[in-house]
Write a protein that holds these residues in place. Structure first.
Motif, PDB file in Angstrom:
ATOM      1  N   GLY A 318       0.813  -1.204   0.000  1.00 10.62           N
ATOM      2  CA  GLY A 318       0.000   0.000   0.000  1.00 10.62           C
ATOM      3  C   GLY A 318       0.844   1.250   0.000  1.00 10.62           C
ATOM      4  O   GLY A 318       1.996   1.244   0.453  1.00 10.62           O
ATOM      5  N   ARG A 319       0.268   2.324  -0.519  1.00 12.39           N
ATOM      6  CA  ARG A 319       0.952   3.623  -0.533  1.00 12.39           C
ATOM      7  C   ARG A 319      -0.089   4.727  -0.333  1.00 12.39           C
ATOM      8  O   ARG A 319      -1.176   4.692  -0.926  1.00 12.39           O
ATOM      9  CB  ARG A 319       1.653   3.856  -1.875  1.00 12.39           C
ATOM     10  CG  ARG A 319       2.287   5.243  -2.016  1.00 12.39           C
ATOM     11  CD  ARG A 319       2.888   5.430  -3.414  1.00 12.39           C
ATOM     12  NE  ARG A 319       1.878   5.333  -4.455  1.00 12.39           N
ATOM     13  CZ  ARG A 319       2.107   4.900  -5.693  1.00 12.39           C
ATOM     14  NH1 ARG A 319       3.303   4.508  -6.052  1.00 12.39           N
ATOM     15  NH2 ARG A 319       1.118   4.841  -6.573  1.00 12.39           N
ATOM     16  N   ALA A 320       0.245   5.700   0.507  1.00  9.60           N
ATOM     17  CA  ALA A 320      -0.567   6.900   0.662  1.00  9.60           C
ATOM     18  C   ALA A 320       0.366   8.092   0.516  1.00  9.60           C
ATOM     19  O   ALA A 320       1.393   8.158   1.199  1.00  9.60           O
ATOM     20  CB  ALA A 320      -1.244   6.930   2.029  1.00  9.60           C
ATOM     21  N   ASP A 321       0.059   9.008  -0.399  1.00  8.82           N
ATOM     22  CA  ASP A 321       0.956  10.143  -0.576  1.00  8.82           C
ATOM     23  C   ASP A 321       0.198  11.448  -0.737  1.00  8.82           C
ATOM     24  O   ASP A 321      -0.986  11.480  -1.080  1.00  8.82           O
ATOM     25  CB  ASP A 321       1.939   9.916  -1.739  1.00  8.82           C
ATOM     26  CG  ASP A 321       1.270   9.827  -3.100  1.00  8.82           C
ATOM     27  OD1 ASP A 321       0.101  10.217  -3.227  1.00  8.82           O
ATOM     28  OD2 ASP A 321       1.936   9.371  -4.049  1.00  8.82           O
ATOM     29  N   TYR A 322       0.925  12.533  -0.446  1.00  8.07           N
ATOM     30  CA  TYR A 322       0.371  13.889  -0.485  1.00  8.07           C
ATOM     31  C   TYR A 322       1.416  14.816  -1.081  1.00  8.07           C
ATOM     32  O   TYR A 322       2.617  14.702  -0.780  1.00  8.07           O
ATOM     33  CB  TYR A 322       0.023  14.364   0.927  1.00  8.07           C
ATOM     34  CG  TYR A 322      -0.170  15.858   1.044  1.00  8.07           C
ATOM     35  CD1 TYR A 322      -1.341  16.472   0.581  1.00  8.07           C
ATOM     36  CD2 TYR A 322       0.819  16.667   1.603  1.00  8.07           C
ATOM     37  CE1 TYR A 322      -1.505  17.847   0.681  1.00  8.07           C
ATOM     38  CE2 TYR A 322       0.654  18.038   1.713  1.00  8.07           C
ATOM     39  CZ  TYR A 322      -0.510  18.631   1.243  1.00  8.07           C
ATOM     40  OH  TYR A 322      -0.676  19.983   1.337  1.00  8.07           O
ATOM     41  N   SER A 350      -3.173  10.685  -3.012  1.00 13.97           N
ATOM     42  CA  SER A 350      -3.472   9.431  -3.698  1.00 13.97           C
ATOM     43  C   SER A 350      -3.302   8.267  -2.737  1.00 13.97           C
ATOM     44  O   SER A 350      -2.484   8.324  -1.811  1.00 13.97           O
ATOM     45  CB  SER A 350      -2.582   9.236  -4.930  1.00 13.97           C
ATOM     46  OG  SER A 350      -1.269   8.874  -4.572  1.00 13.97           O
ATOM     47  N   TYR A 351      -4.107   7.232  -2.957  1.00 13.83           N
ATOM     48  CA  TYR A 351      -4.083   6.016  -2.145  1.00 13.83           C
ATOM     49  C   TYR A 351      -4.044   4.831  -3.102  1.00 13.83           C
ATOM     50  O   TYR A 351      -4.831   4.760  -4.051  1.00 13.83           O
ATOM     51  CB  TYR A 351      -5.309   5.944  -1.236  1.00 13.83           C
ATOM     52  CG  TYR A 351      -5.475   7.161  -0.355  1.00 13.83           C
ATOM     53  CD1 TYR A 351      -4.818   7.243   0.869  1.00 13.83           C
ATOM     54  CD2 TYR A 351      -6.249   8.244  -0.771  1.00 13.83           C
ATOM     55  CE1 TYR A 351      -4.946   8.370   1.678  1.00 13.83           C
ATOM     56  CE2 TYR A 351      -6.375   9.374   0.026  1.00 13.83           C
ATOM     57  CZ  TYR A 351      -5.731   9.429   1.248  1.00 13.83           C
ATOM     58  OH  TYR A 351      -5.850  10.546   2.034  1.00 13.83           O
ATOM     59  N   THR A 352      -3.123   3.902  -2.842  1.00 11.49           N
ATOM     60  CA  THR A 352      -2.883   2.802  -3.776  1.00 11.49           C
ATOM     61  C   THR A 352      -2.737   1.495  -3.019  1.00 11.49           C
ATOM     62  O   THR A 352      -2.075   1.451  -1.971  1.00 11.49           O
ATOM     63  CB  THR A 352      -1.596   3.056  -4.588  1.00 11.49           C
ATOM     64  OG1 THR A 352      -1.647   4.354  -5.190  1.00 11.49           O
ATOM     65  CG2 THR A 352      -1.411   2.000  -5.673  1.00 11.49           C
ATOM     66  N   ARG A 370      -6.062   2.332  -7.535  1.00  9.00           N
ATOM     67  CA  ARG A 370      -5.556   3.617  -7.047  1.00  9.00           C
ATOM     68  C   ARG A 370      -6.652   4.667  -7.172  1.00  9.00           C
ATOM     69  O   ARG A 370      -7.420   4.670  -8.145  1.00  9.00           O
ATOM     70  CB  ARG A 370      -4.335   4.042  -7.865  1.00  9.00           C
ATOM     71  CG  ARG A 370      -3.889   5.488  -7.639  1.00  9.00           C
ATOM     72  CD  ARG A 370      -2.630   5.777  -8.430  1.00  9.00           C
ATOM     73  NE  ARG A 370      -2.214   7.177  -8.323  1.00  9.00           N
ATOM     74  CZ  ARG A 370      -0.987   7.610  -8.583  1.00  9.00           C
ATOM     75  NH1 ARG A 370      -0.053   6.748  -8.954  1.00  9.00           N
ATOM     76  NH2 ARG A 370      -0.692   8.899  -8.474  1.00  9.00           N
ATOM     77  N   ASP A 372      -7.016   9.021  -6.850  1.00  3.42           N
ATOM     78  CA  ASP A 372      -6.384  10.323  -6.685  1.00  3.42           C
ATOM     79  C   ASP A 372      -7.439  11.350  -6.313  1.00  3.42           C
ATOM     80  O   ASP A 372      -8.521  11.397  -6.919  1.00  3.42           O
ATOM     81  CB  ASP A 372      -5.695  10.753  -7.984  1.00  3.42           C
ATOM     82  CG  ASP A 372      -4.438   9.968  -8.254  1.00  3.42           C
ATOM     83  OD1 ASP A 372      -3.360  10.423  -7.832  1.00  3.42           O
ATOM     84  OD2 ASP A 372      -4.530   8.898  -8.879  1.00  3.42           O
TER      85      ASP A 372
END
Length: 394
Positions: A318-322, A350-352, A370, A372
């Motif tokens: 998983g990935r969460a980014d800003y 975004s959340y993946t 994903r 966005d």
């Protein structure tokens, strides 16, 4: 530690190995043979020179069609619904041995596919042509036997910045994160020196040409040559299951994320990994943060990563980014201008989640979802993306 954990920390222990190969830490995924350590390679007639690589194919769809919205998750502009040859990579290399003695080697990385063509000279791989060819790296490396040994590279090499890399198979997710595509250069041409101070601390310095530039010129359209300096420092704990990495880049009068901008550019990148011992090498946690300054805007962002290996075959990542950018969303690598249509600052989230299947020792299949979310968009507030990938490594 199993292969995927060992790969993730190989880069932290060996600073300066080609950052973009399949096989190193997603954060610094640098060497093909680091991720798939047991896969066979082809040895050439000259002893010590080996050939390796991979074939990466897939499908990406973002439900937005060929509209301005496909600039988000932006790095995958073909996401309107295409079957793609993401990349075919060939690496020819004569690496250095562990001996602290005068020795030399070389490395050449060639890539072809839809991930290769750059988008207007900006930071991330674009999708302009399936026939695009990139000399990702081409350098000579010399070990000077002083102290613990200084490794000097001359030529073109991948950047020292960023948790994610050009090669999708080396990352924890199929699609690129916003920090990778919008905040850092991908490669440099120049000279670098790397040194391991102790078993736990290593670093390096480099002098290079302009931002993302092979030649003496700066970003396309500039009237003057540009150059940059880069430095890195990595600290690994004694147990080898955690590291903290920092790198900075300063470009003098050679622009950066805005094509044609004749401005100084400063970027600070930091990331880290932790594989908790209580999880028996099945869990990996990571983070990445970036800060960038150009004359007319500032941007910053952060990302969190996690991967759990449920079985030898199945894993979830998983990935969460800003990412935030001032001044009309200037940092965003878009196909239609600033994400908000040209006014004010912009934030994107975004959340993946990615499911991985190691079906064979050298065959990886992944599926991904994903979403966005942007505060100022040309179209909708939400963009959904699905991706499929199959990778054969040799």
């Amino acid at each position: 530690m199993n292969k995927w954990i060992a790969g993730l920390f190989a880069m932290a222990l060996v600073a300066g190995v080609a950052r973009a190969d399949v096989g190193a830490p997603a954060p610094s995924a640098k060497d093909l043979d680091k991720v798939v350590t047991d896969v066979n390679f082809v040895e050439t007639a000259k002893a010590g020179v080996v050939l390796s690589g991979y074939v990466d194919v897939g499908y990406i769809y973002n439900f937005a069609g060929n509209t301005g919205a496909n600039r988000r998750g932006g790095n995958d502009g073909v996401a309107k619904g295409d079957f793609n040859v993401n990349a075919v990579k060939l690496t020819l290399e004569k690496g250095l041995t562990d001996a602290n003695e005068l020795q030399a080697g070389f490395r050449v990385d060639l890539m072809m596919g839809e991930d290769i063509a750059t988008n207007g000279g900006n930071a991330g791989p674009g999708v302009l042509s399936g026939d695009s060819l990139l000399v990702e790296q081409a350098y000579v490396v010399i070990r000077a036997p002083y102290g613990n040994g200084i490794d000097i590279k001359a030529g073109k090499f991948v950047t020292w910045l960023g948790y994610e890399v050009i090669e999708r198979p080396a990352n924890l997710n199929i699609t690129y994160g916003n920090l990778f595509f919008n905040t850092i250069p991908l490669y440099h041409t120049g000279v670098s020196a790397e040194y391991a101070f102790t078993d736990q601390v290593d670093g390096g310095i480099a002098i290079t040409n302009g931002f993302n530039n092979d030649s003496t010129g700066a970003v396309a359209g500039n009237s003057e040559d540009g150059y940059g300096v880069m430095a890195k420092l990595n600290i690994t704990n004694e147990g080898g299951n955690a590291n903290w990495y920092n790198a900075i880049y300063y470009g003098f009068g050679n622009g950066g994320l805005g094509a044609g901008a004749e401005e100084d550019t400063f970027i600070w990148d930091t990331w880290g990994n932790w594989a908790p011992t209580f999880a028996d090498d099945k869990l990996l946690l990571g983070f990445n943060a970036d800060l960038g300054l150009q004359n007319d805007y500032t941007y910053w962002g952060a990302a969190l990563y996690a991967k759990y290996q449920f079985t030898d075959v199945f894993s979830l990542a998983g990935r969460a980014d800003y990412l935030h950018s001032d001044s009309n969303g200037g940092a965003f690598n878009t196909t239609t201008g600033a994400p908000n249509g040209g006014t004010g600052s912009t934030d994107t989230f975004s959340y993946t989640i990615t499911a991985g299947f190691d079906l064979l020792e050298n065959l990886l299949v992944r599926a991904e979802y994903r979403v966005d979310l942007d505060t100022d968009l040309v179209t909708d507030d939400m963009l959904h993306t699905i991706a499929l990938q199959a990778v054969y490594t040799f």
